[in-house]
Design an enzyme around this catalytic site. Structure first.
Site, PDB file in Angstrom:
ATOM      1  N   HIS A   1     -30.876  25.183  44.227  1.00  0.00           N
ATOM      2  CA  HIS A   1     -32.236  25.633  43.924  1.00  0.00           C
ATOM      3  C   HIS A   1     -33.238  24.507  44.162  1.00  0.00           C
ATOM      4  CE1 HIS A   1     -35.042  27.851  40.850  1.00  0.00           C
ATOM      5  NE2 HIS A   1     -35.506  27.866  42.079  1.00  0.00           N
TER       6      HIS A   1
ATOM      7  N   HIS B   1     -19.813  23.340  38.892  1.00  0.00           N
ATOM      8  CA  HIS B   1     -20.076  24.425  39.847  1.00  0.00           C
ATOM      9  C   HIS B   1     -21.423  25.080  39.556  1.00  0.00           C
ATOM     10  CE1 HIS B   1     -19.348  28.040  42.327  1.00  0.00           C
ATOM     11  NE2 HIS B   1     -19.904  28.689  41.311  1.00  0.00           N
ATOM     12  N   GLU B   2     -21.680  25.377  38.289  1.00  0.00           N
ATOM     13  CA  GLU B   2     -22.956  26.006  37.938  1.00  0.00           C
ATOM     14  C   GLU B   2     -24.121  25.064  38.219  1.00  0.00           C
ATOM     15  OE1 GLU B   2     -22.975  29.036  37.586  1.00  0.00           O
ATOM     16  OE2 GLU B   2     -20.838  29.324  37.210  1.00  0.00           O
TER      17      GLU B   2
ATOM     18  N   HIS C   1     -25.333  25.185  41.717  1.00  0.00           N
ATOM     19  CA  HIS C   1     -26.380  26.177  42.002  1.00  0.00           C
ATOM     20  C   HIS C   1     -27.765  25.607  41.690  1.00  0.00           C
ATOM     21  CE1 HIS C   1     -23.618  29.330  42.984  1.00  0.00           C
ATOM     22  NE2 HIS C   1     -23.081  29.385  41.785  1.00  0.00           N
TER      23      HIS C   1
END
Length: 228
Positions: free
Chosen positions: A103, A95-96, A99
């Site tokens: 980006h 999940h991280e 991100h």
């Protein structure tokens, strides 16, 4: 009176959701990942599979302190996730990294959210002081300017909470899709577990946004009442 019921209701819901999320995380932290990969290894693989090589993966202290920092391009994982070889660790790590993929691909909602960070930081620093002092001034001297500033600051942080939602949902969507295609979650049970863990994590953001909205309505109602 209606606002008070909403505040109490959202407070109760928030406690329930937080409790459920922690229970789900604990449950899936005890479910071993068949692939045997640690959270850090899952993160590394997801980044490389998305041709991202300039993002560092680091371990940070605390529990559930996992986050992606676009400013220094780091995926920050709590020790339990960084070293863990469980379904929960894989879900959170991916999940991280979702991100980080956002980006790298200039995902519009993440860009919008990042652009808001400076003003949100200012609003977050002044909101409690301005509301507390503003309410007292409004009651005892009918001076509303500080309360108005407080409500405006609260509005900014509330908007930020809602902008966070599509960012979080999309990161989970990317994570689950990759976990499946990369065959990290080998079985349906593992994949369903990762999906369940991320669903409840997302629910905490939904409740936080709704809580911010109800709080904003409470102070806005107070401000409008004082202006009559």
């Amino acid at each position: 009176m209606t606002i008070w019921f909403l505040l109490i209701g959202i407070g109760i819901i928030s406690m329930i959701v937080q409790s459920r999320f922690k229970n789900k995380f604990k449950k899936y932290s005890e479910m071993p990942l068949t692939s045997g990969l640690s959270g850090a290894e899952v993160a590394q693989k997801m980044l490389h599979d998305n041709n991202i090589y300039d993002v560092k993966i680091i371990s940070v202290e605390g529990q559930l302190t996992d986050h992606y920092n676009p400013a220094d391009r780091t995926v920050n994982l709590s020790p339990e996730v960084y070293h863990g070889r469980s379904v929960a660790a894989a879900a959170v790590a991916s999940h991280e990294c979702g991100h980080a993929v956002q980006h790298a691909t200039a995902y519009s909602w993440l860009q919008f959210r990042s652009a808001m960070v400076p003003i949100v930081n200012v609003a977050s620093r002044i909101v409690q002081f301005t509301l507390m002092i503003g309410v007292m001034l409004a009651i005892f001297s009918k001076v509303l300017i500080l309360l108005q500033i407080g409500v405006a600051a609260l509005a900014v942080t509330t908007v930020f909470s809602f902008i966070t939602l599509p960012v979080e949902f999309d990161a989970s969507r990317r994570a689950l899709a990759w976990l499946n295609t990369a065959n990290i979650t080998h079985s349906t049970v593992e994949h369903d577990g990762a999906q369940d863990a991320l669903k409840w994590a997302a629910m905490t953001y939904v409740v936080a946004a709704l809580s911010a909205l109800v709080t904003l309505l409470y102070y806005a109602q107070m401000l409008l009442g004082r202006r009559d």
